[in-house]
Design a protein around this motif. Structure first.
Motif, PDB file in Angstrom:
ATOM      1  N   LEU A 251       0.945  -1.139   0.080  1.00 17.42           N
ATOM      2  CA  LEU A 251       0.084   0.075   0.097  1.00 17.42           C
ATOM      3  C   LEU A 251       0.872   1.072   0.085  1.00 17.42           C
ATOM      4  CD1 LEU A 251      -2.790   1.482   0.352  1.00 17.42           C
ATOM      5  CD2 LEU A 251      -2.596   1.216   2.625  1.00 17.42           C
ATOM      6  N   ARG A 252       0.835   2.121  -1.117  1.00 18.91           N
ATOM      7  CA  ARG A 252       1.596   3.306  -1.048  1.00 18.91           C
ATOM      8  C   ARG A 252       0.511   4.661  -1.242  1.00 18.91           C
ATOM      9  NH1 ARG A 252       7.066   3.817  -2.921  1.00 18.91           N
ATOM     10  NH2 ARG A 252       7.059   5.464  -4.221  1.00 18.91           N
ATOM     11  N   TRP A 253       1.154   5.761  -0.502  1.00 20.70           N
ATOM     12  CA  TRP A 253       0.344   6.822  -0.698  1.00 20.70           C
ATOM     13  C   TRP A 253       1.120   8.005  -0.382  1.00 20.70           C
ATOM     14  CZ3 TRP A 253       0.649   3.714   3.334  1.00 20.70           C
ATOM     15  CH2 TRP A 253       0.967   4.111   4.415  1.00 20.70           C
ATOM     16  N   PRO A 254       0.887   9.045  -1.133  1.00 20.16           N
ATOM     17  CA  PRO A 254       1.443  10.612  -0.621  1.00 20.16           C
ATOM     18  C   PRO A 254       0.997  11.020   0.636  1.00 20.16           C
ATOM     19  CG  PRO A 254       0.418  10.706  -2.689  1.00 20.16           C
ATOM     20  CD  PRO A 254       0.033   9.450  -2.174  1.00 20.16           C
ATOM     21  N   ASN A 255       1.936  11.466   1.339  1.00 18.96           N
ATOM     22  CA  ASN A 255       1.605  11.906   2.747  1.00 18.96           C
ATOM     23  C   ASN A 255       0.362  12.912   2.622  1.00 18.96           C
ATOM     24  OD1 ASN A 255       2.380  12.311   5.475  1.00 18.96           O
ATOM     25  ND2 ASN A 255       3.209  14.128   5.126  1.00 18.96           N
ATOM     26  N   GLY A 256      -0.246  12.565   3.828  1.00 20.62           N
ATOM     27  CA  GLY A 256      -1.674  13.404   3.593  1.00 20.62           C
ATOM     28  C   GLY A 256      -2.611  13.317   2.740  1.00 20.62           C
ATOM     29  N   SER A 257      -2.680  12.540   1.600  1.00 19.44           N
ATOM     30  CA  SER A 257      -3.496  11.960   0.589  1.00 19.44           C
ATOM     31  C   SER A 257      -4.783  11.397   1.089  1.00 19.44           C
ATOM     32  CB  SER A 257      -2.934  11.341  -0.323  1.00 19.44           C
ATOM     33  OG  SER A 257      -3.720  11.020  -1.340  1.00 19.44           O
ATOM     34  N   ASP A 258      -5.753  11.498   0.703  1.00 20.39           N
ATOM     35  CA  ASP A 258      -6.994  10.711   0.989  1.00 20.39           C
ATOM     36  C   ASP A 258      -7.113   9.281   0.138  1.00 20.39           C
ATOM     37  OD1 ASP A 258      -8.179  12.802   2.426  1.00 20.39           O
ATOM     38  OD2 ASP A 258      -9.137  13.594   0.846  1.00 20.39           O
ATOM     39  N   TRP A 259      -6.084   9.025  -0.782  1.00 22.99           N
ATOM     40  CA  TRP A 259      -6.345   7.898  -1.564  1.00 22.99           C
ATOM     41  C   TRP A 259      -4.683   7.412  -1.706  1.00 22.99           C
ATOM     42  CZ3 TRP A 259     -10.612   5.668  -3.533  1.00 22.99           C
ATOM     43  CH2 TRP A 259     -11.682   6.401  -3.465  1.00 22.99           C
ATOM     44  N   GLY A 260      -4.828   6.087  -1.613  1.00 21.37           N
ATOM     45  CA  GLY A 260      -3.519   5.291  -1.740  1.00 21.37           C
ATOM     46  C   GLY A 260      -3.703   4.257  -3.028  1.00 21.37           C
ATOM     47  N   HIS A 261      -2.636   3.796  -3.347  1.00 24.33           N
ATOM     48  CA  HIS A 261      -2.600   2.620  -4.233  1.00 24.33           C
ATOM     49  C   HIS A 261      -2.061   1.406  -3.942  1.00 24.33           C
ATOM     50  CE1 HIS A 261       1.234   4.512  -5.656  1.00 24.33           C
ATOM     51  NE2 HIS A 261       1.504   3.328  -5.888  1.00 24.33           N
ATOM     52  N   LEU A 262      -2.726   0.491  -4.230  1.00 18.09           N
ATOM     53  CA  LEU A 262      -2.662  -0.967  -3.832  1.00 18.09           C
ATOM     54  C   LEU A 262      -1.730  -1.734  -4.938  1.00 18.09           C
ATOM     55  CD1 LEU A 262      -2.996  -2.811  -1.209  1.00 18.09           C
ATOM     56  CD2 LEU A 262      -5.265  -3.539  -2.653  1.00 18.09           C
ATOM     57  N   ALA A 263      -0.662  -2.268  -4.747  1.00 18.16           N
ATOM     58  CA  ALA A 263       0.000  -3.454  -5.699  1.00 18.16           C
ATOM     59  C   ALA A 263      -0.100  -4.562  -5.113  1.00 18.16           C
ATOM     60  CB  ALA A 263       1.070  -2.742  -5.897  1.00 18.16           C
ATOM     61  N   THR A 264      -0.092  -5.579  -5.992  1.00 19.17           N
ATOM     62  CA  THR A 264       0.329  -6.880  -5.513  1.00 19.17           C
ATOM     63  C   THR A 264       1.732  -7.384  -6.102  1.00 19.17           C
ATOM     64  OG1 THR A 264      -0.818  -7.896  -7.399  1.00 19.17           O
ATOM     65  CG2 THR A 264      -2.021  -7.742  -5.043  1.00 19.17           C
ATOM     66  N   VAL A 265       2.569  -8.267  -5.354  1.00 23.69           N
ATOM     67  CA  VAL A 265       3.775  -8.591  -5.756  1.00 23.69           C
ATOM     68  C   VAL A 265       3.717 -10.093  -6.420  1.00 23.69           C
ATOM     69  CG1 VAL A 265       6.228  -9.147  -5.252  1.00 23.69           C
ATOM     70  CG2 VAL A 265       4.943  -7.173  -4.237  1.00 23.69           C
ATOM     71  N   PRO A 266       4.152 -10.207  -7.537  1.00 23.17           N
ATOM     72  CA  PRO A 266       3.882 -11.711  -8.136  1.00 23.17           C
ATOM     73  C   PRO A 266       4.467 -12.901  -7.365  1.00 23.17           C
ATOM     74  CG  PRO A 266       4.525 -10.060  -9.837  1.00 23.17           C
ATOM     75  CD  PRO A 266       4.794  -9.219  -8.499  1.00 23.17           C
ATOM     76  N   ASP A 267       4.158 -13.817  -7.165  1.00 30.25           N
ATOM     77  CA  ASP A 267       4.664 -15.006  -6.520  1.00 30.25           C
ATOM     78  C   ASP A 267       6.103 -15.266  -6.871  1.00 30.25           C
ATOM     79  OD1 ASP A 267       2.387 -15.326  -4.874  1.00 30.25           O
ATOM     80  OD2 ASP A 267       1.646 -16.667  -6.220  1.00 30.25           O
ATOM     81  N   ASP A 268       6.609 -14.969  -8.213  1.00 32.44           N
ATOM     82  CA  ASP A 268       7.751 -15.471  -8.738  1.00 32.44           C
ATOM     83  C   ASP A 268       8.654 -14.157  -8.547  1.00 32.44           C
ATOM     84  OD1 ASP A 268       6.736 -13.650 -10.531  1.00 32.44           O
ATOM     85  OD2 ASP A 268       7.302 -15.165 -12.435  1.00 32.44           O
TER      86      ASP A 268
END
Length: 72
Positions: free
Chosen positions: A7-24
């Motif tokens: 989970l990654r987001w800019p400081n103070g932002s209302d929104w963040g973005h979610l990413a998955t890491v491939p098993d490999d």
């Protein structure tokens, strides 16, 4: 093995973005946006302390089993 997520987001932002890491391994894959005020996000951040990433960005690394997060 449980899939890793970021989970990654800019400081103070209302929104963040979610990413998955491939098993490999490899680069994280964008999974969608999440609202930082969502109770599931807040609960996750209580269990998994965020860390400062580059610039004003924050991120939390966790496994899918640790969270009920779903992209908006």
């Amino acid at each position: 093995m449980s899939r890793r997520a970021i989970l990654r987001w800019p400081n103070g932002s209302d929104w963040g973005h979610l990413a998955t890491v491939p098993d490999d391994g490899g680069a994280p894959r964008f999974a969608g946006f999440v609202r930082m005020t969502d109770q599931r996000v807040l609960a996750l951040l209580d269990r998994v302390p965020p860390r400062r990433a580059d610039g004003d960005m924050w991120e939390a690394h966790f496994t899918a089993a640790e969270s009920e997060l779903r992209a908006a």
